[in-house]
Design a protein around this motif. Structure first.
Motif, PDB file in Angstrom:
ATOM      1  N   PHE A   1       0.690  -1.138  -0.007  1.00 45.19           N
ATOM      2  CA  PHE A   1       0.040  -0.030   0.070  1.00 45.19           C
ATOM      3  C   PHE A   1       0.692   1.318   0.085  1.00 45.19           C
ATOM      4  CE2 PHE A   1      -2.021   3.370   2.414  1.00 45.19           C
ATOM      5  CZ  PHE A   1      -3.188   3.600   1.584  1.00 45.19           C
ATOM      6  N   TRP A   2       1.664   1.502   0.793  1.00 46.90           N
ATOM      7  CA  TRP A   2       2.593   2.820   1.119  1.00 46.90           C
ATOM      8  C   TRP A   2       3.465   2.694  -0.133  1.00 46.90           C
ATOM      9  CZ3 TRP A   2       0.497   6.169   3.949  1.00 46.90           C
ATOM     10  CH2 TRP A   2       0.074   5.910   5.216  1.00 46.90           C
ATOM     11  N   LEU A   3       4.204   1.519  -0.608  1.00 47.65           N
ATOM     12  CA  LEU A   3       4.808   1.756  -1.696  1.00 47.65           C
ATOM     13  C   LEU A   3       4.254   2.015  -3.052  1.00 47.65           C
ATOM     14  CD1 LEU A   3       7.684  -1.134  -0.850  1.00 47.65           C
ATOM     15  CD2 LEU A   3       7.720   1.328  -0.680  1.00 47.65           C
ATOM     16  N   GLY A   4       3.096   1.547  -3.062  1.00 46.91           N
ATOM     17  CA  GLY A   4       2.168   2.179  -4.379  1.00 46.91           C
ATOM     18  C   GLY A   4       1.788   3.536  -4.398  1.00 46.91           C
ATOM     19  N   TYR A  54       3.988   5.630  -3.081  1.00 44.76           N
ATOM     20  CA  TYR A  54       5.445   6.116  -3.185  1.00 44.76           C
ATOM     21  C   TYR A  54       5.821   6.230  -4.825  1.00 44.76           C
ATOM     22  CZ  TYR A  54      10.284   7.253  -2.091  1.00 44.76           C
ATOM     23  OH  TYR A  54      11.644   7.650  -2.210  1.00 44.76           O
ATOM     24  N   SER A  55       5.497   5.128  -5.682  1.00 42.20           N
ATOM     25  CA  SER A  55       5.907   5.164  -6.944  1.00 42.20           C
ATOM     26  C   SER A  55       5.647   3.761  -7.596  1.00 42.20           C
ATOM     27  CB  SER A  55       7.308   5.489  -7.254  1.00 42.20           C
ATOM     28  OG  SER A  55       8.247   4.374  -6.914  1.00 42.20           O
ATOM     29  N   THR A  56       5.138   3.996  -8.721  1.00 46.92           N
ATOM     30  CA  THR A  56       4.956   2.500  -9.738  1.00 46.92           C
ATOM     31  C   THR A  56       6.378   1.628  -9.395  1.00 46.92           C
ATOM     32  OG1 THR A  56       3.139   3.861 -10.852  1.00 46.92           O
ATOM     33  CG2 THR A  56       4.089   1.445 -11.676  1.00 46.92           C
ATOM     34  N   ASP A  57       7.432   2.404  -9.622  1.00 48.06           N
ATOM     35  CA  ASP A  57       8.572   1.478  -9.934  1.00 48.06           C
ATOM     36  C   ASP A  57       8.856   0.727  -8.467  1.00 48.06           C
ATOM     37  OD1 ASP A  57       9.113   2.032 -12.220  1.00 48.06           O
ATOM     38  OD2 ASP A  57      10.492   3.869 -11.685  1.00 48.06           O
ATOM     39  N   ALA A  58       8.639   1.525  -7.333  1.00 51.36           N
ATOM     40  CA  ALA A  58       8.765   0.770  -5.935  1.00 51.36           C
ATOM     41  C   ALA A  58       7.695  -0.372  -5.848  1.00 51.36           C
ATOM     42  CB  ALA A  58       8.605   1.903  -5.046  1.00 51.36           C
ATOM     43  N   LEU A  59       6.428  -0.066  -6.533  1.00 46.95           N
ATOM     44  CA  LEU A  59       5.846  -1.352  -6.372  1.00 46.95           C
ATOM     45  C   LEU A  59       6.260  -2.408  -7.101  1.00 46.95           C
ATOM     46  CD1 LEU A  59       2.880  -2.118  -5.240  1.00 46.95           C
ATOM     47  CD2 LEU A  59       1.937  -0.935  -7.044  1.00 46.95           C
ATOM     48  N   ALA A  60       6.736  -2.323  -8.431  1.00 47.69           N
ATOM     49  CA  ALA A  60       7.178  -3.253  -9.257  1.00 47.69           C
ATOM     50  C   ALA A  60       8.475  -4.001  -8.603  1.00 47.69           C
ATOM     51  CB  ALA A  60       7.491  -2.638 -10.562  1.00 47.69           C
ATOM     52  N   ALA A  61       9.169  -2.817  -7.758  1.00 48.04           N
ATOM     53  CA  ALA A  61      10.493  -3.635  -7.101  1.00 48.04           C
ATOM     54  C   ALA A  61      10.005  -4.679  -6.217  1.00 48.04           C
ATOM     55  CB  ALA A  61      11.227  -2.517  -6.539  1.00 48.04           C
ATOM     56  N   ILE A  62       9.104  -4.184  -5.447  1.00 46.70           N
ATOM     57  CA  ILE A  62       8.736  -5.197  -4.406  1.00 46.70           C
ATOM     58  C   ILE A  62       8.049  -6.598  -5.050  1.00 46.70           C
ATOM     59  CG2 ILE A  62       6.478  -4.484  -3.696  1.00 46.70           C
ATOM     60  CD1 ILE A  62       6.961  -4.735  -0.898  1.00 46.70           C
ATOM     61  N   SER A  63       7.384  -6.266  -6.026  1.00 47.57           N
ATOM     62  CA  SER A  63       6.868  -7.563  -6.805  1.00 47.57           C
ATOM     63  C   SER A  63       7.977  -8.677  -7.198  1.00 47.57           C
ATOM     64  CB  SER A  63       6.058  -7.069  -8.143  1.00 47.57           C
ATOM     65  OG  SER A  63       5.124  -6.115  -7.947  1.00 47.57           O
ATOM     66  N   PHE A  64       9.302  -8.096  -7.481  1.00 48.78           N
ATOM     67  CA  PHE A  64      10.427  -8.791  -7.632  1.00 48.78           C
ATOM     68  C   PHE A  64      10.851  -9.466  -6.478  1.00 48.78           C
ATOM     69  CE2 PHE A  64      10.373  -6.787 -11.934  1.00 48.78           C
ATOM     70  CZ  PHE A  64      10.872  -7.985 -12.694  1.00 48.78           C
ATOM     71  N   ALA A  65      10.807  -8.567  -5.382  1.00 48.03           N
ATOM     72  CA  ALA A  65      11.503  -8.913  -4.061  1.00 48.03           C
ATOM     73  C   ALA A  65      11.083  -9.859  -3.412  1.00 48.03           C
ATOM     74  CB  ALA A  65      11.784  -7.651  -3.143  1.00 48.03           C
ATOM     75  N   ALA A 107       0.707  -5.307 -11.451  1.00 46.01           N
ATOM     76  CA  ALA A 107      -0.566  -5.905 -11.301  1.00 46.01           C
ATOM     77  C   ALA A 107      -0.261  -7.463 -10.809  1.00 46.01           C
ATOM     78  CB  ALA A 107      -1.369  -5.764 -12.807  1.00 46.01           C
ATOM     79  N   TYR A 108       0.681  -8.161 -11.191  1.00 49.55           N
ATOM     80  CA  TYR A 108       1.015  -9.395 -10.884  1.00 49.55           C
ATOM     81  C   TYR A 108       1.410  -9.570  -9.281  1.00 49.55           C
ATOM     82  CZ  TYR A 108       3.698 -13.851 -10.187  1.00 49.55           C
ATOM     83  OH  TYR A 108       4.226 -15.027  -9.878  1.00 49.55           O
ATOM     84  N   GLY A 109       1.960  -8.404  -9.044  1.00 48.12           N
ATOM     85  CA  GLY A 109       2.098  -8.243  -7.261  1.00 48.12           C
ATOM     86  C   GLY A 109       1.279  -8.069  -6.643  1.00 48.12           C
ATOM     87  N   VAL A 156      -8.407  -4.217  -6.531  1.00 47.17           N
ATOM     88  CA  VAL A 156      -6.988  -3.550  -7.280  1.00 47.17           C
ATOM     89  C   VAL A 156      -6.803  -2.177  -7.006  1.00 47.17           C
ATOM     90  CG1 VAL A 156      -5.660  -3.556  -9.328  1.00 47.17           C
ATOM     91  CG2 VAL A 156      -7.138  -5.484  -8.962  1.00 47.17           C
ATOM     92  N   SER A 157      -7.721  -1.372  -7.085  1.00 44.17           N
ATOM     93  CA  SER A 157      -7.503   0.045  -6.856  1.00 44.17           C
ATOM     94  C   SER A 157      -7.085   0.509  -5.531  1.00 44.17           C
ATOM     95  CB  SER A 157      -8.941   0.866  -7.256  1.00 44.17           C
ATOM     96  OG  SER A 157      -9.262   0.552  -8.473  1.00 44.17           O
ATOM     97  N   VAL A 158      -7.308  -0.166  -4.428  1.00 42.89           N
ATOM     98  CA  VAL A 158      -6.875  -0.044  -3.162  1.00 42.89           C
ATOM     99  C   VAL A 158      -5.289   0.336  -3.208  1.00 42.89           C
ATOM    100  CG1 VAL A 158      -6.705  -0.773  -0.775  1.00 42.89           C
ATOM    101  CG2 VAL A 158      -8.983  -1.098  -2.090  1.00 42.89           C
ATOM    102  N   PHE A 159      -4.545  -0.653  -3.905  1.00 45.97           N
ATOM    103  CA  PHE A 159      -3.011  -0.673  -3.940  1.00 45.97           C
ATOM    104  C   PHE A 159      -2.539   0.072  -4.954  1.00 45.97           C
ATOM    105  CE2 PHE A 159      -4.970  -4.880  -2.461  1.00 45.97           C
ATOM    106  CZ  PHE A 159      -4.376  -4.727  -1.008  1.00 45.97           C
TER     107      PHE A 159
END
Length: 483
Positions: free
Chosen positions: A51-54, A56-67, A288-290, A356-359
């Motif tokens: 939620f909080w990284l979403g 912060y930025s889309t890149d951060a959200l994608a990063a945690i999807s990899f992590a 979206a996968y994350g 999905v919109s929540v995140f």
């Protein structure tokens, strides 16, 4: 009335029901409900970060999807130790052999901490190469790497707490871990925005701040858990005198634990291999996968919790030489979970977009695309949720009986033989939709395989009773004196 008394009155502790005698539904319910809440708190860690990284930025959200898949992989490599410890404690408790249960718990803690230090060190050294191999983009790789470096260094705290939860569950106490988890989650949720955005006196650390908040809160939870087990007033007790590494006992943990690690690692590798496929698509698809996988982690909480309850009931009933009760518990759990998760699936199928919109941060340039793809992901998979419950119930029973290799085989078949190949070929033909379809198909077939395997009845020919893990030959010479 204090907090502990209020919680005990609501959930009921292990001293108020017998897992090896009487009705099956009531003890399974009271054993599983605190696990549902504990797992909900566990998921809150990931959801808070998401939620909080979403925001912060889309890149951060994608990063945690990899992590996240890499975190899962590191923990899964060592999870066999916690499963083995839980099975041993459950079987010895069911056999009314408290001293052996204490020794098993103490040895499990020792080898779990050793394993977590080794795995964390390896993860720290290889994190950037691993994430690059998985296909993280240049914009995402530095953030995902910084997150995983912190998590790797703190893996001992994260994994140690999982072991505490597993050992207490094996004894039959699921309330105490729930309370400890609650305090840890509240702390993590409070810290997240301060260290991510730099509120108040804290510096702006972004995704690295989310990792630091998680490690700190888990470390505090582990300290509390160890204090509880050393005191021995709740659940299984551990002793310093029993914690000197016993290589003979390590072989027992490895014999039970390696198949469980294979099962968990197979799940983690499946997530990472799927992420490798997902990474071929733009970052909004990765995000979206994350989001989708985190929504699943919430929806499947009842299945995971009840499977752990079945695992404990099976272990204690095998220890008490009551295999028929173990079978009845697995069957009841499968039916209930199929119904509950099917209802949840209908709800998600009807209302995927608001979920999905929540995140997703409203101001992000790719927000609409992330919501569109995430909605499609949830809608395709939702109606197969009930089948996950069936598979989890039966694999939980296999694990509790010590048949961890069987549970691992079912997991490998579902994820490696069914899900990944379908995702690989379908993605090249119909895009990301093919990945989402692989989830739905593998969920249904995984349930069918688990049910058919259990109904073969091979455990009725002696496998379950023989898996009591040689209770009589435990080496206790190092722990026969009083504290």
């Amino acid at each position: 009335m204090g907090l502990r008394e209020r919680v005990d009155a609501l959930f009921k502790g292990p001293e108020e029901f017998d897992l090896t005698d009487g009705s099956i539904g009531k003890p399974l319910f009271f054993l599983s409900m605190p696990i549902v809440v504990t797992n909900l708190f566990q998921t809150a860690y990931n959801l808070a970060d998401t939620f909080w990284l979403g925001q912060y930025s889309t890149d951060a959200l994608a990063a945690i999807s990899f992590a996240f898949p890499m975190v899962f992989l590191l923990i899964s490599l060592g999870m066999g130790i916690s499963v083995a410890g839980s099975v041993l404690v459950a079987q010895y408790t069911g056999a009314s052999e408290a001293r052996e249960a204490e020794y098993a718990a103490s040895q499990t803690i020792t080898f779990a901490l050793i394993a977590s230090v080794v795995l964390g060190g390896v993860g720290y050294l290889l994190v950037e190469e691993f994430l690059a191999l998985m296909g993280a983009s240049e914009a995402v790789l530095p953030m995902a790497t910084s997150y995983m470096e912190v998590i790797s260094l703190g893996l001992m705290f994260m994994f140690g707490f999982f072991v505490f939860v597993a050992l207490m569950r094996g004894y039959g106490d699921t309330i105490t871990p729930m309370l400890v988890m609650f305090g840890s989650v509240v702390l993590n949720i409070v810290l997240d925005p301060f260290v991510i955005f730099g509120w108040g006196p804290f510096p702006e650390l972004g995704i690295e701040g989310a990792a630091l908040a998680t490690v700190f809160s888990r470390g505090l939870a582990l300290a509390v858990g160890l204090a509880i087990m050393f005191r021995g007033t709740r659940g299984v007790q551990i002793h310093l005198r029993d914690m000197a590494p016993d290589l003979t006992y390590l072989r027992r943990l490895v014999r039970i634990g390696i198949p469980a690690s294979i099962e968990g690692t197979g799940r983690a590798l499946s997530m990472n291999l799927l992420l490798f496929i997902v990474a071929m698509f733009p970052d909004p698809v990765v995000a979206a996968y994350g989001i989708g996988t985190r929504v699943f982690s919430v929806v499947f909480l009842p299945a995971i919790a009840v499977a752990r309850g079945v695992e404990t009931m099976t272990g204690q009933n095998i220890g008490a030489d009551e295999p028929e009760r173990a079978a009845a518990a697995a069957g009841l759990a499968a039916k209930v979970l199929f119904g509950v998760l099917s209802v949840a699936g209908v709800v998600v199928f009807l209302f995927p977009e608001p979920i999905v919109s929540v995140f997703v941060g409203a101001g992000e340039p790719d927000a609409e695309r992330v919501i569109e793809v995430g909605t499609q992901f949830l809608r395709i998979v939702a109606l197969s949720f009930g089948f996950i419950g069936v598979m989890r119930a039966y694999t939980g029973s296999f694990r509790g009986a010590g048949k961890t290799l069987t549970a691992a085989a079912i997991s490998v078949l579902m994820l490696g033989v069914i899900r990944f190949p379908i995702a690989w070929f379908a993605a090249s033909e119909i895009g990301e939709t093919g990945i989402w379809l692989s989830f739905a198909v593998s969920n249904v077939l995984g349930a069918a395989i688990a049910y058919a395997w259990y109904q073969r009845g091979t455990w009725r020919e002696g496998d379950l009773t023989e898996s009591k893990v040689d209770v009589d030959d435990v080496s206790l010479e190092a722990g026969t004196t009083d504290d």
